[in-house]
Write a protein that holds these residues in place. Structure first.
Motif, PDB file in Angstrom:
ATOM      1  N   ILE A   1      36.118 -10.266  56.283  1.00 53.79           N
ATOM      2  CA  ILE A   1      36.701  -9.173  55.523  1.00 53.79           C
ATOM      3  C   ILE A   1      35.625  -8.172  55.156  1.00 53.79           C
ATOM      4  CG2 ILE A   1      37.920  -8.563  53.413  1.00 53.79           C
ATOM      5  CD1 ILE A   1      39.220 -11.284  53.442  1.00 53.79           C
ATOM      6  N   ASN A   2      35.872  -6.930  55.501  1.00 51.78           N
ATOM      7  CA  ASN A   2      34.977  -5.836  55.130  1.00 51.78           C
ATOM      8  C   ASN A   2      35.571  -5.148  53.920  1.00 51.78           C
ATOM      9  OD1 ASN A   2      33.115  -3.732  55.080  1.00 51.78           O
ATOM     10  ND2 ASN A   2      34.193  -2.561  56.665  1.00 51.78           N
ATOM     11  N   TRP A   3      35.136  -5.552  52.724  1.00 49.22           N
ATOM     12  CA  TRP A   3      35.700  -5.017  51.496  1.00 49.22           C
ATOM     13  C   TRP A   3      35.092  -3.658  51.177  1.00 49.22           C
ATOM     14  CZ3 TRP A   3      39.796  -6.948  48.990  1.00 49.22           C
ATOM     15  CH2 TRP A   3      40.138  -8.290  49.187  1.00 49.22           C
ATOM     16  N   MET A   4      35.885  -2.800  50.617  1.00 51.92           N
ATOM     17  CA  MET A   4      35.399  -1.521  50.113  1.00 51.92           C
ATOM     18  C   MET A   4      34.477  -1.780  48.930  1.00 51.92           C
ATOM     19  SD  MET A   4      37.670   1.678  48.667  1.00 51.92           S
ATOM     20  CE  MET A   4      36.887   3.089  47.903  1.00 51.92           C
ATOM     21  N   PRO A   5      33.275  -1.171  48.910  1.00 54.61           N
ATOM     22  CA  PRO A   5      32.369  -1.378  47.781  1.00 54.61           C
ATOM     23  C   PRO A   5      33.024  -0.975  46.462  1.00 54.61           C
ATOM     24  CG  PRO A   5      31.244  -0.278  49.595  1.00 54.61           C
ATOM     25  CD  PRO A   5      32.701  -0.286  49.940  1.00 54.61           C
ATOM     26  N   ALA A   6      32.760  -1.741  45.435  1.00 53.52           N
ATOM     27  CA  ALA A   6      33.354  -1.459  44.129  1.00 53.52           C
ATOM     28  C   ALA A   6      32.774  -0.174  43.554  1.00 53.52           C
ATOM     29  CB  ALA A   6      33.109  -2.625  43.174  1.00 53.52           C
ATOM     30  N   PRO A   7      33.595   0.791  43.176  1.00 53.74           N
ATOM     31  CA  PRO A   7      33.091   2.028  42.575  1.00 53.74           C
ATOM     32  C   PRO A   7      32.678   1.814  41.127  1.00 53.74           C
ATOM     33  CG  PRO A   7      35.474   2.073  42.652  1.00 53.74           C
ATOM     34  CD  PRO A   7      35.052   0.803  43.335  1.00 53.74           C
TER      35      PRO A   7
ATOM     36  N   LEU B   1      41.468  -0.092  39.296  1.00 52.85           N
ATOM     37  CA  LEU B   1      42.088   1.000  40.041  1.00 52.85           C
ATOM     38  C   LEU B   1      41.110   2.134  40.325  1.00 52.85           C
ATOM     39  CD1 LEU B   1      45.709   1.324  38.577  1.00 52.85           C
ATOM     40  CD2 LEU B   1      44.811  -0.198  40.354  1.00 52.85           C
ATOM     41  N   GLU B   2      39.832   1.919  39.983  1.00 56.65           N
ATOM     42  CA  GLU B   2      38.824   2.939  40.293  1.00 56.65           C
ATOM     43  C   GLU B   2      38.742   3.208  41.790  1.00 56.65           C
ATOM     44  OE1 GLU B   2      37.445   0.644  36.632  1.00 56.65           O
ATOM     45  OE2 GLU B   2      38.153   0.129  38.647  1.00 56.65           O
ATOM     46  N   TYR B   3      39.091   2.193  42.598  1.00 57.30           N
ATOM     47  CA  TYR B   3      39.095   2.381  44.053  1.00 57.30           C
ATOM     48  C   TYR B   3      39.967   3.567  44.451  1.00 57.30           C
ATOM     49  CZ  TYR B   3      37.209  -2.413  44.288  1.00 57.30           C
ATOM     50  OH  TYR B   3      36.437  -3.537  44.144  1.00 57.30           O
ATOM     51  N   LEU B   4      41.079   3.751  43.741  1.00 59.02           N
ATOM     52  CA  LEU B   4      42.031   4.788  44.112  1.00 59.02           C
ATOM     53  C   LEU B   4      41.484   6.191  43.865  1.00 59.02           C
ATOM     54  CD1 LEU B   4      45.407   3.231  42.888  1.00 59.02           C
ATOM     55  CD2 LEU B   4      44.350   3.110  45.149  1.00 59.02           C
ATOM     56  N   THR B   5      40.464   6.316  43.029  1.00 54.89           N
ATOM     57  CA  THR B   5      39.880   7.636  42.800  1.00 54.89           C
ATOM     58  C   THR B   5      39.042   8.087  43.981  1.00 54.89           C
ATOM     59  OG1 THR B   5      37.852   6.767  41.753  1.00 54.89           O
ATOM     60  CG2 THR B   5      39.771   7.127  40.328  1.00 54.89           C
TER      61      THR B   5
END
Length: 271
Positions: A37-43, A53-57
């Motif tokens: 799994i290539n996860w999106m880095p946590a913002p 939900l910071e990812y959605l920004t």
């Protein structure tokens, strides 16, 4: 007194379609089955944003991929759904799984009530989507679902509105409201599994600012399963609450329009 909805953007949108830079081609991300799994880095933490939900920004589109369950393929029994949610570059943002009553799943099919739990790569539940079960099946009473983020705290809601042989919705949070207009679900155009189905997302003035697009998964996948893939497009500067509500609306659209492959089971138009 009816609720007044102000603007739905965090900043003023441009004159052109704000979501157009996230093209259809960019959503065709190939995610190898069984790959790490290539996860999106946590913002970084964002003020006044629900935790997780910071990812959605940081995104202007999401890909929602329903996972195939072999039990459903070979037995035609309705099982609870699970989904992987990616950003426009193919990094996984969330994992979503359904919780529903066993009897409703067996006897009510796509009309069942459900709770969808959305978790991030730290296995934290960041959002909960609740669809109440309605004994009328949504024919004479509107289908709806509610969004909580964090779980237990209201973030928004999705309500079905009138549509003749189509599914229309209004979604809203404390900052604004958007309308979703579905395609006509009649004739060869919609029945054909190889075509894409587009649900337009519009402001109350009628301007299209995004869409929820059901993508073709291939003949074998479409025929033998009800596992679907959706692309969700929105302006990057849309509020986090409305982005989350568009994501939640995608699950309701999946249940109402695509969960049952048998045309005789398609239902839930709200008159």
């Amino acid at each position: 007194m009816s609720q007044q909805y102000p603007h739905v953007y965090t900043i003023q949108p441009t004159g052109r379609d704000s979501y157009s830079s996230f093209s259809t081609d960019s959503a065709d991300v190939s995610v190898p089955s069984g790959a790490a799994i290539n996860w999106m880095p946590a913002p970084l933490r964002v003020p006044n944003c629900p935790p997780g939900l910071e990812y959605l920004t940081r995104v202007k589109g999401l890909i929602v991929e329903q996972q195939i369950d072999l039990l459903e393929v070979f037995t035609n029994w309705e099982v609870t759904n699970s989904y992987k949610i990616y950003n426009e570059t193919g990094q996984q943002v969330y994992y979503a799984y359904e919780e529903s009553d066993c009897c409703q799943s067996c006897f009510c099919g796509a009309s069942r009530g459900y709770t969808i739990h959305i978790v991030d790569n730290f296995r934290r539940e960041v959002m909960t989507i609740i669809r109440p079960f309605k004994c009328c099946g949504g024919v004479f009473c509107a289908n709806e679902s509610y969004v909580e983020a964090p779980p237990g705290q209201w973030l928004g809601e999705i309500k079905q509105t009138f549509g003749f042989l189509q599914h229309n919705f209004v979604i809203g949070d404390e900052h604004g409201r958007l309308n979703i207009k579905g395609p006509q679900e009649i004739g060869c155009g919609f029945a054909c599994d190889c075509g894409e189905k587009i649900f337009k997302v519009k402001t109350k003035e009628g301007t299209t600012i995004g869409e929820i697009r059901k993508k073709c998964g291939g003949v074998m996948r479409e025929y033998f399963t009800d596992a679907d893939t959706f692309s969700v497009y929105f302006p990057e500067n849309l509020t986090v609450g409305l982005k989350a509500n568009m994501l939640a609306a995608t699950f309701l659209i999946d249940f109402l329009s695509f969960e049952n492959r048998n045309p005789s089971q398609q239902q839930n138009f709200h008159f």
